[in-house]
Enzyme design. Structure first.
Site, PDB file in Angstrom:
ATOM      1  N   GLY A  38      10.019  -5.036  40.328  1.00 44.33           N
ATOM      2  CA  GLY A  38      10.092  -3.946  39.371  1.00 44.33           C
ATOM      3  C   GLY A  38       9.320  -4.241  38.125  1.00 44.33           C
ATOM      4  CB  VAL A 174      14.369  -7.258  41.149  1.00 43.71           C
ATOM      5  CG1 VAL A 174      13.475  -6.158  41.707  1.00 43.71           C
ATOM      6  CG2 VAL A 174      15.654  -7.369  41.963  1.00 43.71           C
ATOM      7  CD  GLU A 175      11.504  -5.675  36.315  1.00 41.99           C
ATOM      8  OE1 GLU A 175      10.289  -5.923  36.287  1.00 41.99           O
ATOM      9  OE2 GLU A 175      11.960  -4.521  36.289  1.00 41.99           O
ATOM     10  CB  SER A 176       9.809 -12.108  36.297  1.00 41.15           C
ATOM     11  OG  SER A 176      11.086 -12.558  35.842  1.00 41.15           O
TER      12      SER A 176
END
Length: 595
Positions: A38, A174-176
């Site tokens: 994301g 999820v992001e990084s």
């Protein structure tokens, strides 16, 4: 959160990029078909930049490539792309011994688990598909959990203080992959993957010395504030808030309006959203599902003492990272990994600055700071300007760039005066930082050379060549090149045009050429000077939000003037291939930002 949009409508090819991660390992960062990490997206209603970013190759995800195979297999057996149909993952165990979780007061992961509030949506096909992915790629999951350790306690405290679902503390996976130095090809950066535009919108500072997007503490506060705002916007619906964090509230608002117009449900699962947003929430819910019963999926979730592993220490003045590391008794590399938001060899000279340090060493470090002479905290050289000195000559003498000297001394131009005392930054500065330090992308302007770009960003031509290979053998306007370890360059100095001024007179007054003024301000030879307008006199002017079409303009000429692709210009203005432009029409050059 971005200038624009995160990122990723992805093509069929896999692109591999290796990024240095925790000591002793490399993460494979891959861009793959239909699978994305994301990105926090700018709060705007215009979604065209999503398509533009996709056309330019998208941004990387921390999710390994095998996820695409799992998703494709799920979609093949479903009429709706695998969104709702029941899916039984092969990894699920019928007989297992439940994991024995410590008390939440003793274990940080237990505390997160006890604060779950979101509907698990276990029956959703994509949640099950992503559950299988994470459960069968435990190296990826384990690495993310390992990287979370120095920062997780702070994230959980902020989440619980806001009474948010503790699932939010898993979102940086999820992001990084919980990597505060992670940077996407599109320019999103940090644990929460802020784009520059959204960082500005959320008052997250970015300058030559510091990038708040890579500060684990500051970026967490900004991300949670933004998520709270989105949650209020959607009347407490967290799934819609998360979708808006990824796709932008404008895109989600449009999808809701479209559903209402067609008398369809307006919940997250039924909205017509971009593919990356369709995959985004299920990734988070899959992590939640595994964490509830990890043994059922063959996962052994680690324990982590419910205590801070790092503490924030306020610095009394500008402090060299090397000096601070010596005072702490740790390596400079380790301290940089905890503070990737610090872009140079030292903290900001004008402060106030803070350092994230190992909790066990924080108290002794504060005591040492209280006793030390602040002048001893910075390892730097000073130079008193003599007759005949120029910044260029001094830069060559001390092995630094002109841009570094200007930045370190807050000089608006290259002018210096006899007797002036100049700070000479440590040679190499950020280039000597560990490889995990973020880089950024620069769009080549008409007339640029590698030397010009290197001077502006305080990197050598050799570094630019190493980072970009043969792609920079010949530069052309609109080309994207990587600036290794770069921070945001200084804003250019500007002058206000008065009646009777000419480019020649302004150039003479500022020791530059007319050609440079035209290039920096994107002016043609017949572009008139307008009294009251502002022009940059020592670097490229910022890209304006709008451009007013004049007779003779074409989409190609406008795109060329502002160093962008015609397709990007069309996307920003919702124009089809056959659309035409008229004199007086205003064209958007940057994505819209709204409250």
């Amino acid at each position: 959160m971005r200038t624009d949009k995160c990122c990723t409508r992805l093509g069929p090819r896999l692109r591999f990029n290796t990024t240095r991660s925790a000591p002793g390992g490399l993460i494979l960062v891959l861009v793959l078909a239909g699978v994305v990490g994301g990105c926090a997206t700018a709060p705007h209603g215009n979604t065209a930049s999503t398509r533009a970013d996709a056309a330019n190759g998208g941004a990387p995800t921390t999710v390994p490539a095998a996820a695409s195979e799992i998703l494709e297999q799920a979609a093949e057996n479903s009429d709706d792309g695998g969104r709702t149909t029941t899916y039984k993952a092969a990894v699920v165990r019928e007989h297992y011994t439940p994991q024995d979780w410590p008390a939440p007061s003793q274990d940080l992961w237990s505390q997160i688990r006890s604060g779950f509030q979101l509907d698990p949506n276990d029956e959703r096909r994509l949640v099950r598909v992503w559950t299988q992915f994470y459960a069968t790629h435990t190296n990826h999951l384990s690495l993310s959990l390992q990287r979370a350790r120095p920062f997780l306690w702070h994230v959980v405290q902020e989440v619980e203080e806001r009474d948010m679902p503790t699932e939010i503390a898993l979102l940086p996976i999820v992001e990084s992959g919980y990597n505060p130095s992670a940077e996407s090809y599109a320019g999103a950066s940090g644990l929460w993957q802020f784009m520059p535009g959204t960082a500005d919108y959320m008052d997250l500072p970015r300058d030559w010395w510091y990038d708040g997007r890579n500060d684990p503490i500051a970026s967490t506060n900004a991300a949670l504030n933004y998520l709270q705002t989105l949650n209020q916007r959607y009347d407490g619906n967290w799934l819609l808030a998360l979708a808006a964090y990824n796709a932008g509230p404008g895109r989600v608002d449009d999808a809701i309006a479209e559903a209402r117009a067609e008398d369809k449900p307006t919940d997250y699962w039924d909205l017509d959203l971009p593919e990356e947003t369709t995959q985004y929430v299920p990734q988070l819910l899959a992590l939640r599902r595994i964490m509830m019963t990890p043994a059922r999926f063959g996962v052994s979730w680690p324990q982590l003492a419910n205590a801070p592993r790092t503490e924030v220490v306020k610095l009394p003045g500008q402090t060299s990272i090397k000096v601070a590391a010596d005072m702490l008794g740790i390596s400079e590399e380790r301290l940089r990994k905890l503070n990737p938001g610090m872009r140079r060899w030292a903290s900001e000279p004008d402060g106030p600055s803070k350092l994230l340090v190992p909790a066990a060493k924080a108290s002794a470090f504060r005591s040492k700071l209280a006793r030390v002479d602040p002048s001893q905290l910075i390892d730097r050289t000073t130079h008193v300007v003599h007759r005949g000195d120029t910044l260029s000559r001094l830069a060559q003498t001390y092995g630094v760039s002109v841009a570094a000297l200007r930045q370190a001394n807050h000089l608006p131009s290259d002018r210096i005066r006899i007797g002036q005392s100049l700070i000479v930054p440590r040679p190499g500065g950020h280039q000597s930082a560990p490889p995990a330090e973020p880089s950024q992308t620069y769009i080549v302007q008409s007339g640029d050379t590698l030397w010009h770009i290197g001077q502006r960003y305080n990197v050598s031509v050799a570094s630019l060549k190493r980072a970009n290979g043969s792609a920079v053998a010949t530069l052309h306007p609109g080309q994207h090149i990587d600036i290794p370890g770069a921070a945001k360059p200084p804003a250019p100095s500007t002058v206000v045009v008065h009646s009777g001024d000419s480019l020649w007179a302004i150039a003479q007054a500022n020791d530059v050429t007319v050609e440079q003024l035209r290039r920096w301000n994107r002016m043609h030879k017949d572009t008139p000077l307008m009294p009251g307008s502002t022009i940059a006199v020592d670097g490229p002017a910022p890209l304006p939000s709008f451009y007013e079409v004049v007779p003779g303009d074409s989409l190609w000429s406008i795109a060329s003037r502002f160093s962008m692709q015609v397709n990007t210009l069309r996307s920003l203005n919702d124009m089809s291939t056959g659309s035409t432009i008229r004199p007086g029409e205003r064209l958007r050059l940057q994505p819209e930002v709204s409250g």
